[in-house]
Each structure stands twice: as C-alpha cells, then as structure tokens.
Design an enzyme around this catalytic site. Structure first.
Site, PDB file in Angstrom:
ATOM      1  N   ASP A  13       0.802  -1.222   0.000  1.00  0.00           N
ATOM      2  CA  ASP A  13       0.000   0.000   0.000  1.00  0.00           C
ATOM      3  C   ASP A  13       0.835   1.273   0.000  1.00  0.00           C
ATOM      4  OD1 ASP A  13       0.825  -0.454   2.606  1.00  0.00           O
ATOM      5  OD2 ASP A  13      -1.194  -0.487   3.458  1.00  0.00           O
ATOM      6  N   ASP A  61       3.195   0.705  13.150  1.00  0.00           N
ATOM      7  CA  ASP A  61       2.440  -0.556  13.154  1.00  0.00           C
ATOM      8  C   ASP A  61       3.096  -1.721  13.879  1.00  0.00           C
ATOM      9  OD1 ASP A  61       0.419   0.679  11.682  1.00  0.00           O
ATOM     10  OD2 ASP A  61       1.286   0.070   9.787  1.00  0.00           O
TER      11      ASP A  61
END
Length: 891
Positions: free
Chosen positions: A71, A481
């Site tokens: 992404d 993350d």
C-alpha cells in the site's frame, strides 16, 4: 494491529509533508557544492515484511513469474532461484513520493517481460500529485510513466479490492484501469502509453466508507475496483469481447461488455447490498466467481457472501462457505486453481478474532472445508501448521488463550493466489507479512499443509526514528504498526519487536549518550502506557507511567548520562522526570507539542523547538528559555540533533518551500545559528564516525544540494557534500530520520515511508572527497591511468532480456577524475538502457563513461553501474575490459 496503518502512514509523513511537501522548485545554494563520486552498497536492515500486502499477481503464461504490491512500499518481483522478492520502485524520487503506493499491478501474459503498476498513495490532499501508470518492458528493472489526470489511492480505503488494472490476454496493447473518486473506467490501446476515459461506462461508483469525513480520506468514492477478461471470448491479436468490471456500489456492483468495451450493461440478477471485492474468471469452467463484503475493507466488514455466475447461461448461484447469518466478516481473497478447474478458495479478510479464515472447495463451491475449525470450543483443529522461524516476531510475543493462537493465520487477508502452474503453491498477504505454502493439496487428502513466511526481500515498514548507539546493538528503530526493533545483526531478522509494552507505533526513541544501556521509547497504544524504558540497550523493556492527559507518543529525550528524561507527548504539555518515569512534572517555558532532544554531553541540558523558536533548558527540563535567534523555519517541519562529544553543538534541518528551508548549525546551544549556504533544503540530519584524519564527525542528511535531491555525506563539517545514493536508489520520502554509525565509517541508516530501514556502506573507507563535476576546469575527456579490476554480474535474465551490474575498481595508486570502460559482447547482445553510466554501442563494442557525479574514483575505491539488454541464443559474459588503454583484471 494493521487498522492503524492509515493513520501511522499519514503521521509519519505529517511532520515533513503537511508544510514541507517535496518541492518542484527551490533556489540553488549560493556556495560551490562538491558532488563527489562514491560507491555505496544499499541494503535493508532485515525485518521481512511489516506491512499490508493487498495484491499478489502471477503471470498466466510463464512459470515462477509473480509480483506483489504494497500500500505504501512499492512493488516487488518474485525471484525463484533465491526465494526472495526484488524491489522494483526504489527509483521513485522525493517529488513523486506518492508513487510508492501501488493500487494495482498487471503482468502481461502475452509478453511476460511487460508489467504495469498503477501508483499513487492518497486521493485527498495528503498526496499533492496525481496518480500514474508505470510500464516496464523488462519486468520492472526500469520504468516509463504515464501521468493520469486524477489521483490514485494505494493507501486509501478499498485498496484490497482488485485488481483495478488489467491487460487484455488476447490483445495486449489494450489495458483497462478502474479509477476512484468518480473518475470511472479508463482504457489504453497503446500498451499504457496514453489513457482515455471509457465514456459510455455507466457507473463510476458511489460507495464511501464514511461520507462525513471532512479530510476526504474515508469520504472518497471508492470507484471502479476491478477488471477481468474472459479470455475464451477472443483470439490472439483480437480484443477480448467479454469484459467484467466491479464497481463500488452496493446495489450495482458488476457490469459486463460483450463487444470488447463498446457497450456495457449491468449483470442481471446479481446480489445486492454488497460490494464485490474480487471477480475471478475461470474460463475453463465457464464461471465468474465473486467475493462480497458489506464494506470496502481492508479492516472493516461485518457480513459477506460468495457467488458463482455461469457466463454461458447467466445463472447466479450463492456458494457462500457459511450462511450469511453466521458471518461477522466479509469475503475478499479469492482464487481458482488453473490446473484443477473447480477448485476455488476464499478468505474471511475481516475476521480479526480469533483469526482469519480460509475456505477451499474442489467442486465449484458446492461444498467447502475450512483451514481451521473448532474441535470442541474453544479448542481448534487446524488443517495447517505454521512455521515462522524465519520471522519469529510474527508471534508478537503473545501467548493468547484459545481459540486465539499465536502466530495468527493472519488478518486483512485480501490477497490470495494459487500458482497457476503449481497446485501446491499458494501465497496470501496479510496486514503484517506475506505467507505461503508449497504443499497445499495436502488439504484435500486430509493431511496438514505448512504455512511459512514467503516475504524475504519485501520490506514494508514506515520508519519514524532511528538511533545508532556507540555500544551495544548498532541499530534501534521506531516504526509504524510493528513498533520497532533492536538489530544486533543487520543481515538477520530480529527475534522480536519491542515488547512490554507493544506499541502499535513507536514515534520516538533515544539513548543516553554516555550510558548506551539506558534507552527510552514512546509511542501509540489503544490502551496502556505510552512510554517504556530499557536498562540493557533495548533488549528488555518495562513500562513507565503516563502523566495525565497523554494520548500519543510524541517525542522523547534522554539525558546524556541517563539520569533524567524529557517527554513531549501528544495530549498534554512537556514533562520531565528523574529516574524512570514513575512520576512526572510539567516543564515550563516550552509549548505543548514541541520537539525535544538532549545535549549529548551535559546531562542537565535539553533542547526544544516549536513554531520557529528554539528553546534551551539547563536544569534538566524543569524550565526552558527561548533563544533570541531568528530566521529558523516558522513551521514544525523540523528535525534537530546535538553532536555527541561536544557540548552545545546542535544541527537543525527542516522548513518549507514557502519560507526558511535548509540546514542550520549552532555551537552555543542554540543562542545563535549559521545557515549553510550550500544546502538548498534539508529534512533530517545525523552523525557518524569521522573520516580518517578528520577532527569532526561525519554528517549525513536527506537534502537538496546543488539542485539535486538525495542522501548526502560531509566529512568536513558541511563545507562540501557528497551525494551517496543514486537515481536508482531514492526510496520516495526519506525525511523522517537519518543517522550514521558511530563505529563504522561511511555507514548510514536511512528512514523510508514504506520501504523499511535502508542502510548504506561505502567502498571508500578513508573518506576521500572529490571535485565538482560542474567545474569547467574538470577534465571532460576521462583518461585514467593505473591498474583496474572489473566484476561483471548478470543479476537477472529472462527470455530475450537480461540485467547486469558492473563494478569497476581502481586498484592503482592514483585517483581517477573520470573514466571510460570498454568491452565487446561475445554473443551480439545489445544494451537497451543503462544507469550510473553513459553507454554507447557500435556493433558488439560497448563504451561506458562516468556521469557527472561519479567521475572521481579514489585509489582503492570502486564505482558501479548497471544496464538492461537483449540477447538471443547465448548470453555469454565479456572476457576482457579496457579502461582507456589499460587492460583490467576480470574478477
């Protein structure tokens, strides 16, 4: 965990891009800049994965040719011989940083050398540039670009649907692209060179994740989301007649053309109330399979179905693996076995707890089995075993109670593909890695299949901060993350990320300069503390106590001796503490949200910056006083660091194109500053081991110098600069952090926003400089003398094409101020494109000359360049190389 990715990617960019978007124009430095040559080797500090893999694409005509898209971290090609992934978009530069987000990939089954990538990260104002379609005729070794008149969103909601980009399998000059934001369906008839909207396509989509989102992120129309061809309705050289298109519209999600795109109709009888995430056509069986969810994904979805459409009769059949009433997730990942028609698989992509689910059918969806089921709740019986020994951090250090297991099968599992040539191989992407199996058909015989990470080489973390202590581990990282890692060996995957606590994102870290065992980190966590400490160089951690009001990590600084800390968290004002944060006191004089750092010598001196003002504390962070200095950047797009070993020596980088922007130096703790006139723009600054004979540490910066964007090194306190990366190694946006290694001269660690931690090592161990290639007194006709050696390596080869790297070493005693290397190909090979050298060819004879920035090669140093070319029959290596009249040794 991955639900935070949309925010962390933006936050990682915010400091440098909201005010300081990579510029198109800037004033050149007023002082002469030396852009000397140097040869660097660039690698990743291995983490293996760490991000969302929303798409995997196998070529349908060539075995072992596969691609993966991420992404925000570019695209990759599978390398079968090494079982690794090769990054393909590292050449994307600062100005085009958004083109590291890949919304779709397409591999040409007619000409497997061709591959396409639809790129762009955000469709709202976060990404200032429009999207593009990149095209390559050498499997991604090099690219050409077609700019689009609209934006694409590789990191937008709905990014796991697809593929939006498709090549006609019968007439490969024809491509289709599904666009977001109401821009409709687009077509190219010249192999991706130019694009035009399909004017008669009837539905541009209308689904928005959250129409009330004023940022434009969740409120964007997710648009046209996939295109698939029925290859059985065309012949070679003629456009395929039947084309199916998926649209983000809960009531009208699938359209078809039966006349090669001339007209389009909504498929009658289709399910409503759902979005078709994937449409996979099995031409051999005559079915279009569709996976549906009530949401766009990749992290939401509460209900779903799977359907089968008979292309010949128009019959729709609900083949959902479980009843809709029993779903608490949507379906997305979808694939068929091209070797075994009737075998189909799907994923429950949004099943976060207790795990994702994978379903398999061998009878066209009439019956299904599951990857796991309950034996007796909460106990599970798995059809698979998991081996994460190559990436042990995938357990997250967790020991959950049943039915949850560690490691998990995955989450956000929107990509799932069976190898079209090998029924035993399957790959699927998750929010953290790419998994695969090589014995999938054990599923059908009642045995267990083995799942392992198949992700080496694919590095997808967003980097917020980096530290290289003078002792202990060479690298500590703060990541989005996955929190961050302690690397004791850059070539190996660490056993675990930072734990106790596990921050979803670490925003800042620091170590005590004279006591590197003391380390502090701060970050984001849904519930729990936002600060942690280590007394063993980051090997083990314990949580601190939050002051009242803390909502996020912010920035943190450790005193040089580790006796105290200053913390500027989100949600409240700046705080200081002695010891390890059992209690905090509010600092005075420094505004909330300031960036904080420590002096690396004086344990009671701390620094802060906020909105153009520099602040100093000499009492351990209790009180701060604003410096009278002016002319610093007015915004907060700034990063600064104090030099180890010298009290009050501070460097500050940052700014914006509409104001002050560059690199500043202070030797009096920020009381006064000198702006370096030879630096146009700078966004991060770091220090490393001094060069041989130098009295000052080496400087590293992500900057624009002499009109060139890149990673630069200075061994003379910023008087001259060397660009140490090249155009093939740019990695998009690199402004979050940079640091040298205090123990290894020339080694630099570079942050990226999606390509992980990059580190570079130099072949120039002495730290020699070079001349200015723009200087008219420099030689224009390179005539180097002395001994030389050449290493010629074919790094990739395919039918009709190849890629090679050449390393030219100066083994003599004198420096070169220009070079020209010649050789003859033994089998009539032809160079098509080169980088880091200007190449010409006459017959089989090739001449490669230096480009401006790599003309100078010190004695004992090397320079490298590469090229792609064509071959037929045999691709033999050249056996002789000449540097001018000098014959080089061939390694």
């Amino acid at each position: 965990m991955r639900r935070t990715r949309i925010l962390t990617a933006v936050l990682a960019l915010a400091a440098g891009l909201l005010a300081g978007t990579p510029p198109a124009l800037a004033a050149d430095g007023t002082a002469k800049v030396s852009l000397a040559a140097d040869t660097y080797t660039w690698k990743n500090a291995r983490i293996d994965g760490g991000g969302f893999v929303p798409g995997i694409v196998f070529n349908r005509s060539e075995k072992n040719l596969a691609y993966a898209r991420t992404d925000i971290g570019g695209a990759y090609r599978w390398q079968e011989s090494s079982r690794t992934w090769t990054p393909l978009l590292d050449s994307v530069g600062w100005d085009d940083w958004g083109h590291t987000g890949v919304v779709s990939l397409a591999s040409d089954s007619v000409d497997p050398n061709k591959v396409y990538a639809a790129v762009g990260t955000y469709t709202n104002g976060w990404d200032p540039k429009n999207g593009a379609v990149m095209r390559s005729s050498n499997r991604g070794a090099s690219w050409q670009k077609a700019d689009l008149p609209f934006k694409l969103g590789g990191n937008m909601p709905g990014r796991g649907m697809g593929e939006r980009l498709a090549v006609d399998p019968n007439k490969n000059s024809v491509l289709y692209l599904g666009a977001p934001s109401g821009k409709g369906l687009w077509r190219s008839t010249d192999s991706g060179v130019s694009w035009s909207q399909v004017a008669n396509f009837p539905n541009v989509g209308n689904y928005q994740q959250d129409p009330s989102d004023t940022s434009g992120y969740a409120s964007d129309n997710q648009g046209v989301v996939w295109v698939t061809f029925d290859e059985s309705t065309g012949t070679s050289g003629n456009a395929t007649r039947a084309i199916y298109v998926g649209v983000a519209d809960l009531q009208n999600s699938v359209y078809r053309s039966t006349d090669a795109g001339a007209t389009w109709t909504r498929l009658a009888g289709q399910p409503t109330g759902y979005l078709a995430h994937k449409g996979v056509l099995d031409a051999a069986g005559g079915y279009l399979y569709l996976s549906y969810s009530d949401k766009g994904g990749p992290y939401d979805g509460g209900k779903g179905q799977v359907w089968r459409y008979a292309t010949a009769t128009g019959t729709w059949t609900n083949i959902s693996p479980v009843a809709e009433a029993d779903t608490y997730y949507g379906f997305s990942g979808l694939t068929v076995d091209r070797q075994k028609p009737g075998t189909v698989m799907a994923t429950a992509y949004s099943s976060w707890w207790p795990d994702t689910q994978i379903f398999r059918s061998t009878d066209n969806g009439a019956t299904w089995t599951k990857a796991w089921d309950y034996s007796s709740y909460p106990n599970r019986a798995n059809r698979y075993t998991m081996d994460v020994s190559s990436s042990p951090w995938l357990t997250w250090g967790a020991n959950p109670s049943p039915p949850e297991q560690s490691p998990k099968l995955g989450w956000m599992t929107e990509s799932l593909e069976i190898d079209p040539f090998n029924s035993n191989r399957m790959m699927y992407g998750t929010g953290a890695t790419l998994y695969g199996t090589e014995n999938l058909t054990n599923w059908d015989s009642g045995g267990q299949f083995t799942i392992k990470p198949m992700v080496q080489g694919l590095e997808e973390t967003a980097v917020n901060d980096l530290a290289s202590p003078p002792s202990g581990a060479p690298l500590l990282s703060a990541l989005g993350d996955v929190g961050g890692f302690r690397h004791t060996d850059l070539t190996k995957v660490p056993s675990m990320m930072f734990t106790s606590p596990n921050f979803t994102t670490t925003t800042s870290l620091d170590f005590a300069e004279t006591n590197a065992n003391t380390v502090v980190r701060v970050g984001n966590l849904d519930s729990g503390p936002h600060i942690a400490f280590s007394t063993d160089n980051g090997a083990n951690w314990f949580a601190g106590t939050d002051p009242s009001g803390v909502s996020g990590g912010g920035t943190v600084a450790a005193a040089s001796d580790g006796s105290r800390f200053v913390w500027s968290p989100d949600g409240t004002g700046v705080q200081y503490t002695t010891g390890f944060g059992s209690s905090w006191s509010a600092s005075s004089g420094l505004p909330a949200g300031a960036i904080v750092e420590s002096d690396r010598v004086d344990a009671k001196t701390f620094y802060g910056f906020k909105s153009g003002k520099f602040y100093v504390s000499t009492d351990g962070g209790a009180t701060f006083t604003a410096s009278a200095a002016t002319g610093l950047p007015s915004g907060d797009s700034v990063r600064f660091k104090a030099l180890p070993g010298v009290k009050g020596d501070v460097w500050l980088a940052g700014g914006a194109t509409d104001g002050a922007y560059g690199l500043w130096h202070s030797t009096d703790s920020g009381a006064s500053w000198t702006k370096l006139s030879n630096v146009d723009q700078a966004d991060a600054i770091g220090f490393g081991k001094a060069a041989t004979g130098a009295s000052y540490q080496t400087l590293y910066t992500s900057a624009k110098i002499g009109g060139v964007r890149g990673i630069f090194r200075s061994t003379d306190k910023g008087a001259t600069w060397t660009r140490i990366n090249d155009d093939a190694h740019q990695w998009g946006w690199t402004g979050a952090a940079i640091t040298g290694d205090p123990r290894v001269y020339g080694r630099v660690y570079v942050s990226t926003n999606g390509r992980g931690v990059i580190y570079g090592d130099t072949s120039d161990t002495s730290g020699g400089g070079g001349t200015d290639p723009t200087d008219p007194t420099d030689p224009t006709d390179p005539t180097p003398t002395g001994a030389c050696a050449v290493t010629y390596k074919i790094t990739n080869q395919w039918s009709g094409g190849f890629q090679a790297d050449v390393q030219l070493s100066n083994t003599g005693s004198s420096a070169w101020t220009g070079w020209s290397l010649g050789w003859a190909f033994p089998n009539s090979q032809t160079i098509s494109q080169s980088w880091n050298a200007e190449s010409t060819q006459s017959g089989s004879t090739v001449t490669a000359k230096n480009v401006g920035w790599n003309a100078n090669v010190a004695a004992g140093s090397s320079v490298s360049f590469g090229f792609t070319g064509s071959w037929s029959g045999t691709n033999g290596k050249p056996t002789a190389f000449k540097l001018g009249d000098q014959t080089c040794t061939v390694a």
